[in-house]
Design an enzyme around this catalytic site. Sequence first.
Site, PDB file in Angstrom:
ATOM      1  N   ASN A  14      -3.490   2.340  -6.109  1.00 11.97           N
ATOM      2  CA  ASN A  14      -3.562   1.626  -4.838  1.00 11.97           C
ATOM      3  C   ASN A  14      -2.482   0.555  -4.703  1.00 11.97           C
ATOM      4  O   ASN A  14      -2.547  -0.292  -3.821  1.00 11.97           O
ATOM      5  CB  ASN A  14      -4.951   0.995  -4.661  1.00 11.97           C
ATOM      6  CG  ASN A  14      -6.014   2.040  -4.362  1.00 11.97           C
ATOM      7  OD1 ASN A  14      -5.727   3.060  -3.740  1.00 11.97           O
ATOM      8  ND2 ASN A  14      -7.231   1.795  -4.810  1.00 11.97           N
ATOM      9  N   HIS A  45      -1.695  -2.104  -6.481  1.00  8.87           N
ATOM     10  CA  HIS A  45      -1.898  -3.502  -6.883  1.00  8.87           C
ATOM     11  C   HIS A  45      -2.362  -3.518  -8.331  1.00  8.87           C
ATOM     12  O   HIS A  45      -2.652  -2.477  -8.927  1.00  8.87           O
ATOM     13  CB  HIS A  45      -2.868  -4.232  -5.954  1.00  8.87           C
ATOM     14  CG  HIS A  45      -4.224  -3.615  -5.847  1.00  8.87           C
ATOM     15  ND1 HIS A  45      -5.107  -3.873  -4.836  1.00  8.87           N
ATOM     16  CD2 HIS A  45      -4.887  -2.738  -6.650  1.00  8.87           C
ATOM     17  CE1 HIS A  45      -6.213  -3.208  -4.995  1.00  8.87           C
ATOM     18  NE2 HIS A  45      -6.112  -2.504  -6.100  1.00  8.87           N
ATOM     19  N   CYS A  51      -3.191  -9.021  -6.678  1.00  9.28           N
ATOM     20  CA  CYS A  51      -1.957  -9.433  -7.342  1.00  9.28           C
ATOM     21  C   CYS A  51      -0.969  -8.276  -7.310  1.00  9.28           C
ATOM     22  O   CYS A  51      -1.343  -7.116  -7.556  1.00  9.28           O
ATOM     23  CB  CYS A  51      -2.267  -9.846  -8.781  1.00  9.28           C
ATOM     24  SG  CYS A  51      -0.890 -10.572  -9.677  1.00  9.28           S
TER      25      CYS A  51
END
Length: 356
Positions: A258, A260, A295
Amino acid sequence: MLRCHTPPQCRLGAGAGAAPALRRREMVQGMMLRCRAQQVSGVEAASPARAAVVEGGERPSLAERLRLGSLLEDGLSYKESFIVRCYEVGINKTATVETIANLLQEVGCNHAQSVGFSTDGFATTTTMRKLGLIWVTNRMHIEIYKYPAWGDVVEIETWCQEDGRIGTRRDWILKDLANGEVIGRATSKWVMMNQNTRRLQRVSDEVRDEVFVHCPKTPRLAFPEENNGSLKKILILTDPAQYSKLGLVPRRADLDMNQHVNNVTYIGWVLESIPQDIIDTHELQTITLDYRRECQHDDIVDSLTYVEEGEEKSSNGSAFAAPHPEEQRQFLHCLRFAGNGNEINRGRTVWRKLAR
């Protein structure tokens, strides 16, 4: 990667340790053969969704046929067995908490795949893929009562269910397959996010209809106890940290499909700021993480740790006074961006004294 091979330590030749190793190998092989036989004879019958696929002419994939897992008879939960590999253990010669968390994620994804959800985006439904929606972790709570060792076989059962209007929850129970002992429990909360805008979105009725048909109709909780540790809030931390590890940088391998940082990576970052004397004398019993921001690959992260003072609570929620600080220790944690100080993640860990 398949997890059905004989553990390396079971391939020992003649010598002082050969007989115990041979008995261990025979036990593990016997359990895995029984599990494989049950799969071959019953997995399609146990899964209405899978049975429909088979009737439609599509054969299960090679991975599905070799995987040591299947839906249970009611189709509402899923079990899978894993052998702990040599590269999954740490300094104590037992599985690391990151290994446990990765197995939880793996069995959750395999459960979703077994009921027909897509694998390109962690269990997305047809409607979710049309709208560009994905699941992201909101909270994770893991309790480990006994860490499995290299070569042990762990059986994990998982199920998901509704959690209000904005998300779902997924629970797990971990057992030692050799004796049926419960060695851990875990629960998590997930919310939907638009993959393009990166904004959270409510679960629509269409998605609810696709997902919750595969879930228990009455609540089933891995932690049914009142006031259990998974419900305990983690307050924002404002005092200066007592321990820290600054300047952590995501590796390329830390990014998931995804785009991240994978939620398991945060566990490792939290542990980086635990003082070494705790690592040397204690083992992690409980970890709770609240995920607040995602993040990316170019972010720099600071890991901060605080000693949590005051009354502690056991895993079943009953209050107790720790007789000696050395026996059980409790910490609060914060992961934040090094640049602007914005909070990424907050957490709590409970550590028990190592039995030597």
